[in-house]
Design an enzyme around this catalytic site. Structure first.
Site, PDB file in Angstrom:
ATOM      1  N   ASP A   1       2.802   1.849   3.747  1.00 44.08           N
ATOM      2  CA  ASP A   1       2.138   3.141   3.534  1.00 44.08           C
ATOM      3  C   ASP A   1       3.191   4.222   3.316  1.00 44.08           C
ATOM      4  O   ASP A   1       3.073   5.337   3.808  1.00 44.08           O
ATOM      5  CB  ASP A   1       1.183   3.513   4.681  1.00 44.08           C
ATOM      6  CG  ASP A   1       0.014   4.376   4.188  1.00 44.08           C
ATOM      7  OD1 ASP A   1      -0.025   4.684   2.980  1.00 44.08           O
ATOM      8  OD2 ASP A   1      -0.847   4.734   5.003  1.00 44.08           O
TER       9      ASP A   1
ATOM     10  N   GLU B   1       0.859  -1.202   0.000  1.00 43.05           N
ATOM     11  CA  GLU B   1       0.000   0.000   0.000  1.00 43.05           C
ATOM     12  C   GLU B   1       0.879   1.230   0.000  1.00 43.05           C
ATOM     13  O   GLU B   1       0.974   1.955   0.981  1.00 43.05           O
ATOM     14  CB  GLU B   1      -0.959   0.005   1.207  1.00 43.05           C
ATOM     15  CG  GLU B   1      -2.040   1.098   1.108  1.00 43.05           C
ATOM     16  CD  GLU B   1      -2.611   1.510   2.454  1.00 43.05           C
ATOM     17  OE1 GLU B   1      -3.256   0.674   3.103  1.00 43.05           O
ATOM     18  OE2 GLU B   1      -2.398   2.669   2.850  1.00 43.05           O
TER      19      GLU B   1
HETATM   20 MN    MN Z   1      -2.275   4.621   2.463  1.00 43.91          MN
END
Ligand code: MN
Length: 334
Positions: free
Chosen positions: A293, A7
């Site tokens: 992330d 991600e």
């Molecule tokens: Mn994200």
């Protein structure tokens, strides 16, 4: 150990500049506030814009073999339909070019503009069949609408037809539910993202979307947005509290059965031992994929956290790379 992070974010100038301009002149908007974290001149903006040297250097330093990259939230979903559609095409072309330049390092989730569901379906098909994408991403609601609503079914139909996993990434809660979050700035990653995104996923389940599209695959980040914590309660309360006649479809399966069959989760921002071990217990190790992330979360810290979780080597391999290779069709290491 091969590591795939699933991600990981980028932006293009054509998306971030209008967002920052709107933030500068608009009244407070939770999603625009989030974009403002990547202001001009910030390291965060520089890292988001980069699909080359700095990203690869950080991957090398921290032991990340592959990033599965997608356009940072809210993607193209705050633009009008024509602009959003054009920007999704542009962003997909830019990322596809980077994937061609670094085929062993970059994989991608394609963007689309739900504001125009028919053209979104076409873009999903183009990304999956012509550009080599591994799935698609949506940043939860669009103008307060959710994908279970019938206007958006062409998008889900295209995902199923193209075997494109649909990553439902967070954004701040929809206008209908954001008010009580705002008093204490809870609308962001502290709680609002999870509340919004888990609601979206649950709407897909109880609306019967997975009876209509049984092969649709949905991915949730941030430790599955907590949804799998509630499996027995979801089933029990779904059975106990019947909706008024005709208001809610009768499902073929219990809610938990769709979570087990149609969902997988990632550890973005939640590489936390107790949460990872619970997820293995609840839904199985073959449903969990590592994520960082980047560049919002620190890569070295995330890898150190996952490395430190006491798990059998084979479970670690499943989470770090094998599940992502299977679910997203990312080539295993040569
Ligand atoms: Mn994200």
């Amino acid at each position: 150990m091969r590591r795939i992070a699933t991600e990981e974010a980028f932006v293009i100038p054509e998306v971030i500049q209008p967002m920052l301009e709107r933030f500068a002149r608009a009244p407070y908007d939770p999603d625009l506030f989030f974009w403002s974290k990547a202001a001009d001149g910030s390291p965060l903006q520089r890292r988001l814009l980069d699909l080359g040297d700095e990203r690869l250097a950080i991957m090398d330093e921290t032991g990340i073999d592959v990033q599965l990259i997608s356009l940072a939230s809210t993607g193209v979903q705050m633009f009008d339909a024509d602009t959003g559609t054009a920007l999704a095409t542009l962003a997909n072309d830019v990322l596809a070019d980077a994937m061609r330049r670094h085929p062993t390092r970059f994989a991608g989730l394609a963007s689309f503009a739900p504001q125009d569901p028919k053209r979104a379906a076409k873009e999903i098909e183009r990304a999956m069949t012509q550009l080599g994408y591994h799935g698609v991403i949506v940043n939860s609601h669009t103008n307060g609408d959710y994908l279970d609503q019938s206007a958006y079914w062409p998008i889900l139909e295209a995902c199923e037809a193209c075997d494109a996993p649909l990553y439902i990434h967070p954004r701040a809660p929809s206008p209908q539910m954001v008010a009580p979050f705002l008093d204490y700035t809870l609308e962001h990653a502290i709680w609002g993202f999870q509340a919004e995104t888990s609601l979206h996923a649950l709407r897909l389940i109880v609306s019967g979307i997975f009876d209509r599209f049984p092969r649709l695959k949905v991915i949730l980040g941030h430790g599955g947005e907590g949804l799998h914590y509630w499996l027995p309660r979801l089933d029990g309360m779904h059975a106990n509290f019947k909706a008024p006649e005709g208001r809610r479809p009768v499902l073929e399966l219990a809610p938990s059965a769709y979570i087990r069959r149609n969902f997988a989760i990632t550890t973005s921002g939640m590489n936390w031992g107790p949460a990872v071990r619970f997820a293995i217990d609840a839904i199985g190790v073959d449903k969990i994929m590592f994520a960082i992330d980047y560049p919002f979360m620190d890569s070295a810290t995330s890898v150190a956290q996952m490395d430190a979780i006491d798990l059998p080597e084979d479970d670690k391999a499943a989470i770090y790379h094998r599940n992502a290779e299977r679910i997203f069709g990312i080539s295993p290491a040569a």
